[in-house]
Scaffold this motif. Structure first.
Motif, PDB file in Angstrom:
ATOM      1  N   CYS A 183       0.830  -1.213   0.000  1.00 42.26           N
ATOM      2  CA  CYS A 183       0.000   0.000   0.000  1.00 42.26           C
ATOM      3  C   CYS A 183       0.861   1.258   0.000  1.00 42.26           C
ATOM      4  CB  CYS A 183      -0.932  -0.004   1.203  1.00 42.26           C
ATOM      5  SG  CYS A 183      -2.238  -1.247   1.111  1.00 42.26           S
ATOM      6  N   VAL A 184       1.942   1.248   0.796  1.00 40.35           N
ATOM      7  CA  VAL A 184       2.830   2.414   0.855  1.00 40.35           C
ATOM      8  C   VAL A 184       3.512   2.633  -0.485  1.00 40.35           C
ATOM      9  CG1 VAL A 184       4.934   3.338   1.898  1.00 40.35           C
ATOM     10  CG2 VAL A 184       3.199   2.258   3.340  1.00 40.35           C
ATOM     11  N   LEU A 185       4.056   1.553  -1.077  1.00 36.90           N
ATOM     12  CA  LEU A 185       4.727   1.673  -2.372  1.00 36.90           C
ATOM     13  C   LEU A 185       3.748   2.103  -3.462  1.00 36.90           C
ATOM     14  CD1 LEU A 185       7.067  -1.473  -2.322  1.00 36.90           C
ATOM     15  CD2 LEU A 185       7.701   0.916  -1.955  1.00 36.90           C
ATOM     16  N   GLY A 186       2.534   1.582  -3.407  1.00 36.78           N
ATOM     17  CA  GLY A 186       1.528   1.968  -4.381  1.00 36.78           C
ATOM     18  C   GLY A 186       1.168   3.436  -4.278  1.00 36.78           C
ATOM     19  N   CYS A 187       1.004   3.931  -3.048  1.00 39.18           N
ATOM     20  CA  CYS A 187       0.692   5.346  -2.854  1.00 39.18           C
ATOM     21  C   CYS A 187       1.839   6.234  -3.336  1.00 39.18           C
ATOM     22  CB  CYS A 187       0.389   5.620  -1.385  1.00 39.18           C
ATOM     23  SG  CYS A 187      -1.166   4.889  -0.815  1.00 39.18           S
ATOM     24  N   LEU A 188       3.082   5.809  -3.085  1.00 42.50           N
ATOM     25  CA  LEU A 188       4.237   6.571  -3.559  1.00 42.50           C
ATOM     26  C   LEU A 188       4.267   6.612  -5.088  1.00 42.50           C
ATOM     27  CD1 LEU A 188       7.046   5.393  -1.092  1.00 42.50           C
ATOM     28  CD2 LEU A 188       5.905   7.622  -1.154  1.00 42.50           C
ATOM     29  N   SER A 189       3.959   5.473  -5.727  1.00 37.00           N
ATOM     30  CA  SER A 189       3.924   5.433  -7.194  1.00 37.00           C
ATOM     31  C   SER A 189       2.853   6.370  -7.736  1.00 37.00           C
ATOM     32  CB  SER A 189       3.660   4.000  -7.678  1.00 37.00           C
ATOM     33  OG  SER A 189       4.672   3.126  -7.250  1.00 37.00           O
ATOM     34  N   ILE A 190       1.706   6.420  -7.075  1.00 36.03           N
ATOM     35  CA  ILE A 190       0.627   7.304  -7.514  1.00 36.03           C
ATOM     36  C   ILE A 190       1.040   8.768  -7.350  1.00 36.03           C
ATOM     37  CG2 ILE A 190      -1.708   8.091  -6.949  1.00 36.03           C
ATOM     38  CD1 ILE A 190      -2.398   5.169  -6.322  1.00 36.03           C
ATOM     39  N   ILE A 191       1.684   9.088  -6.225  1.00 35.53           N
ATOM     40  CA  ILE A 191       2.134  10.465  -5.992  1.00 35.53           C
ATOM     41  C   ILE A 191       3.132  10.897  -7.067  1.00 35.53           C
ATOM     42  CG2 ILE A 191       3.465  11.933  -4.423  1.00 35.53           C
ATOM     43  CD1 ILE A 191       2.210  10.330  -2.106  1.00 35.53           C
ATOM     44  N   PHE A 198       6.554  13.755 -15.057  1.00 36.15           N
ATOM     45  CA  PHE A 198       6.620  12.290 -15.125  1.00 36.15           C
ATOM     46  C   PHE A 198       6.131  11.756 -16.460  1.00 36.15           C
ATOM     47  CE2 PHE A 198       5.124   7.962 -13.939  1.00 36.15           C
ATOM     48  CZ  PHE A 198       6.320   7.474 -13.429  1.00 36.15           C
ATOM     49  N   SER A 199       5.249  12.499 -17.145  1.00 39.18           N
ATOM     50  CA  SER A 199       4.675  12.027 -18.403  1.00 39.18           C
ATOM     51  C   SER A 199       5.435  12.495 -19.642  1.00 39.18           C
ATOM     52  CB  SER A 199       3.213  12.484 -18.508  1.00 39.18           C
ATOM     53  OG  SER A 199       3.136  13.897 -18.479  1.00 39.18           O
ATOM     54  N   GLU A 200       6.547  13.189 -19.454  1.00 40.25           N
ATOM     55  CA  GLU A 200       7.298  13.677 -20.613  1.00 40.25           C
ATOM     56  C   GLU A 200       7.934  12.515 -21.373  1.00 40.25           C
ATOM     57  OE1 GLU A 200      10.073  16.596 -19.334  1.00 40.25           O
ATOM     58  OE2 GLU A 200       8.536  18.064 -18.769  1.00 40.25           O
ATOM     59  N   PRO A 201       7.996  12.613 -22.721  1.00 44.44           N
ATOM     60  CA  PRO A 201       8.512  11.511 -23.535  1.00 44.44           C
ATOM     61  C   PRO A 201       9.924  11.067 -23.162  1.00 44.44           C
ATOM     62  CG  PRO A 201       7.415  13.133 -24.919  1.00 44.44           C
ATOM     63  CD  PRO A 201       7.482  13.729 -23.540  1.00 44.44           C
ATOM     64  N   ASN A 202      10.802  12.012 -22.779  1.00 49.36           N
ATOM     65  CA  ASN A 202      12.186  11.635 -22.482  1.00 49.36           C
ATOM     66  C   ASN A 202      12.319  10.871 -21.166  1.00 49.36           C
ATOM     67  OD1 ASN A 202      11.434  14.169 -21.271  1.00 49.36           O
ATOM     68  ND2 ASN A 202      13.546  14.387 -20.586  1.00 49.36           N
ATOM     69  N   LEU A 203      11.239  10.831 -20.359  1.00 49.85           N
ATOM     70  CA  LEU A 203      11.277  10.098 -19.093  1.00 49.85           C
ATOM     71  C   LEU A 203      10.616   8.729 -19.202  1.00 49.85           C
ATOM     72  CD1 LEU A 203      10.547  12.907 -16.460  1.00 49.85           C
ATOM     73  CD2 LEU A 203      12.744  11.968 -17.193  1.00 49.85           C
ATOM     74  N   ARG A 204      10.449   8.248 -20.421  1.00 49.31           N
ATOM     75  CA  ARG A 204       9.849   6.930 -20.641  1.00 49.31           C
ATOM     76  C   ARG A 204      10.590   5.831 -19.879  1.00 49.31           C
ATOM     77  NH1 ARG A 204       6.715   5.521 -25.112  1.00 49.31           N
ATOM     78  NH2 ARG A 204       7.329   7.535 -25.989  1.00 49.31           N
ATOM     79  N   PRO A 205      11.946   5.763 -19.932  1.00 51.27           N
ATOM     80  CA  PRO A 205      12.646   4.726 -19.152  1.00 51.27           C
ATOM     81  C   PRO A 205      12.413   4.856 -17.647  1.00 51.27           C
ATOM     82  CG  PRO A 205      14.106   5.662 -20.816  1.00 51.27           C
ATOM     83  CD  PRO A 205      12.888   6.530 -20.774  1.00 51.27           C
ATOM     84  N   LEU A 206      12.302   6.097 -17.151  1.00 50.11           N
ATOM     85  CA  LEU A 206      12.043   6.291 -15.726  1.00 50.11           C
ATOM     86  C   LEU A 206      10.675   5.743 -15.346  1.00 50.11           C
ATOM     87  CD1 LEU A 206      12.693   7.494 -12.944  1.00 50.11           C
ATOM     88  CD2 LEU A 206      11.706   9.650 -13.742  1.00 50.11           C
ATOM     89  N   ARG A 207       9.660   6.000 -16.174  1.00 48.67           N
ATOM     90  CA  ARG A 207       8.316   5.491 -15.895  1.00 48.67           C
ATOM     91  C   ARG A 207       8.320   3.969 -15.854  1.00 48.67           C
ATOM     92  NH1 ARG A 207       6.945   9.677 -19.545  1.00 48.67           N
ATOM     93  NH2 ARG A 207       6.635   8.237 -21.268  1.00 48.67           N
ATOM     94  N   ALA A 208       8.967   3.368 -16.849  1.00 48.83           N
ATOM     95  CA  ALA A 208       9.043   1.904 -16.860  1.00 48.83           C
ATOM     96  C   ALA A 208       9.780   1.398 -15.625  1.00 48.83           C
ATOM     97  CB  ALA A 208       9.731   1.423 -18.138  1.00 48.83           C
ATOM     98  N   GLY A 209      10.841   2.105 -15.243  1.00 50.52           N
ATOM     99  CA  GLY A 209      11.629   1.689 -14.084  1.00 50.52           C
ATOM    100  C   GLY A 209      10.850   1.773 -12.783  1.00 50.52           C
ATOM    101  N   VAL A 210      10.044   2.826 -12.617  1.00 45.91           N
ATOM    102  CA  VAL A 210       9.257   2.988 -11.388  1.00 45.91           C
ATOM    103  C   VAL A 210       8.288   1.823 -11.208  1.00 45.91           C
ATOM    104  CG1 VAL A 210       7.426   4.369 -10.320  1.00 45.91           C
ATOM    105  CG2 VAL A 210       9.453   5.494 -11.252  1.00 45.91           C
ATOM    106  N   MET A 212       8.285  -1.118 -12.826  1.00 42.45           N
ATOM    107  CA  MET A 212       8.995  -2.400 -12.746  1.00 42.45           C
ATOM    108  C   MET A 212       9.540  -2.624 -11.340  1.00 42.45           C
ATOM    109  SD  MET A 212      11.045  -2.654 -16.399  1.00 42.45           S
ATOM    110  CE  MET A 212      12.050  -4.015 -15.815  1.00 42.45           C
ATOM    111  N   SER A 213      10.073  -1.579 -10.732  1.00 41.69           N
ATOM    112  CA  SER A 213      10.601  -1.702  -9.374  1.00 41.69           C
ATOM    113  C   SER A 213       9.486  -2.038  -8.390  1.00 41.69           C
ATOM    114  CB  SER A 213      11.290  -0.402  -8.958  1.00 41.69           C
ATOM    115  OG  SER A 213      12.358  -0.105  -9.823  1.00 41.69           O
ATOM    116  N   PHE A 214       8.341  -1.400  -8.573  1.00 38.88           N
ATOM    117  CA  PHE A 214       7.202  -1.689  -7.708  1.00 38.88           C
ATOM    118  C   PHE A 214       6.791  -3.156  -7.844  1.00 38.88           C
ATOM    119  CE2 PHE A 214       2.487  -0.477  -6.818  1.00 38.88           C
ATOM    120  CZ  PHE A 214       2.560  -1.112  -5.586  1.00 38.88           C
ATOM    121  N   GLY A 215       6.691  -3.624  -9.075  1.00 33.04           N
ATOM    122  CA  GLY A 215       6.315  -5.018  -9.291  1.00 33.04           C
ATOM    123  C   GLY A 215       7.357  -5.993  -8.775  1.00 33.04           C
TER     124      GLY A 215
END
Length: 317
Positions: A183-191, A198-210, A212-215
């Motif tokens: 629950c804590v990790l999920g809330c952090l991911s949502i924040i 976070f939605s900028e095209p150049n941050l695509r690897p960061l989004r995938a990493g966030v 993937m790390s959660f999973g």
């Protein structure tokens, strides 16, 4: 004099109404006849993947036009339909599962599976909505982009709940600890998802990493579960096999998304079909159904085994 003024006011109102009607007519004609365009002709806020050259939707500042574009051929058609059909499929499965009679399926089990179904349906619906409405405007696109990422976090959270519940069914303390951490990790991911950058095209690897790390944080309870049940026991092999397969599918899909293959290797060749985001969507749906099968097996095992064994107190002599 008064009649002249009234006449002028009426003429002005008529002219204003006529102008509005003409503008509405032109807008409807344009919406009905818009054409796909090249990547270089898109406004900056719509330029997301420069390896997709043609068949992009232009800005469509009308919700009706955006939803009608579902039935047109463009770069987002595959993304829209993969998760729209996936969402409908999960709604159907959840209705069938949650409407079973209580003597077949107790209410507690429905609540546990409901967390997974809810996460999957919300994730797929938000994704469908984002890919449909992303061309509406900067504000609408940004809003639904955030909802899309929040949906991914909710899917991961909902996926954790059933297997932690059944995996640690007879072990209350680790179950509560792991569910709390999720629950804590999920809330952090949502924040994190709510930040505009976070939605900028150049941050695509960061989004995938966030995500993937959660999973992949599930590796810790998975190892704990395996050690507790025994690495080679029948139940460990069955449930962990499906869990590992689900993780592999999610990771492969995220890698396609982050690396933007195959369009990176063949720019302009996968503008309509076979692009990385569509592949990512297919892997997400496959992983979700694999997970559903895995947690169903765990639930069936728990129902078969019955209640937890209560340790006997030591006998005093």
């Amino acid at each position: 004099m008064k009649q002249t003024k009234d006449y002028e006011i009426d003429l002005g109102a008529l002219a204003h109404n006529a102008a509005e009607q003409a503008e509405e007519f032109v807008r409807k004609v344009w919406e009905a006849s818009w054409k796909v365009c090249h990547y270089r002709n898109l406004p900056k806020w719509l330029q997301d993947n420069d390896f997709l050259h043609r068949y992009h939707r232009p800005p469509l500042p009308s919700f009706g036009a955006c939803f009608r574009s579902i039935f047109r051929m463009h770069t987002e058609t595959g993304n829209i339909w993969t998760h729209l059909l996936g969402c409908i499929a999960f709604i159907g499965v959840s209705i069938y599962f949650l409407t079973r009679p209580s003597f077949e399926l107790p209410a507690q089990e429905k609540i546990i599976f409901g967390a997974f179904f809810g996460g999957a349906i919300i994730c797929l619906f938000f994704s469908f909505a984002f890919h449909t409405l992303s061309c509406h405007s900067v504000e609408v696109g940004r809003l639904f982009s955030k909802l899309d990422y929040c949906g991914i976090a909710l899917l991961i959270m909902g996926s954790f709940v059933p297997w932690l519940y059944y995996g640690f069914y007879c072990h209350y303390q680790p179950k509560v600890i792991y569910l709390s951490v999720v629950c804590v990790l999920g809330c952090l991911s949502i924040i994190v998802s709510l930040f505009d950058k976070f939605s900028e095209p150049n941050l695509r690897p960061l989004r995938a990493g966030v995500f993937m790390s959660f999973g992949l944080s599930g590796i810790v309870p998975a190892i704990h579960y395996s050690l507790m049940e025994g690495w080679f026991s029948q139940i460990s092999q069955a449930t962990l096999g499906w869990l590992i397969l689900m993780g592999i599918l999610y990771i492969i899909g995220a890698m396609f998304y982050a690396l933007r293959v195959p369009e990176r290797w063949f720019p302009g060749k996968f503008d309509l079909w076979g692009q990385s985001h569509q592949i990512f969507h297919v892997f997400v749906i496959a992983a979700a159904f694999v997970h559903y099968h895995g947690i169903s097996e765990m639930a069936m095992y728990r129902v078969t085994v019955g209640e937890c064994e209560v340790p006997h107190p030591p006998i005093d002599f």
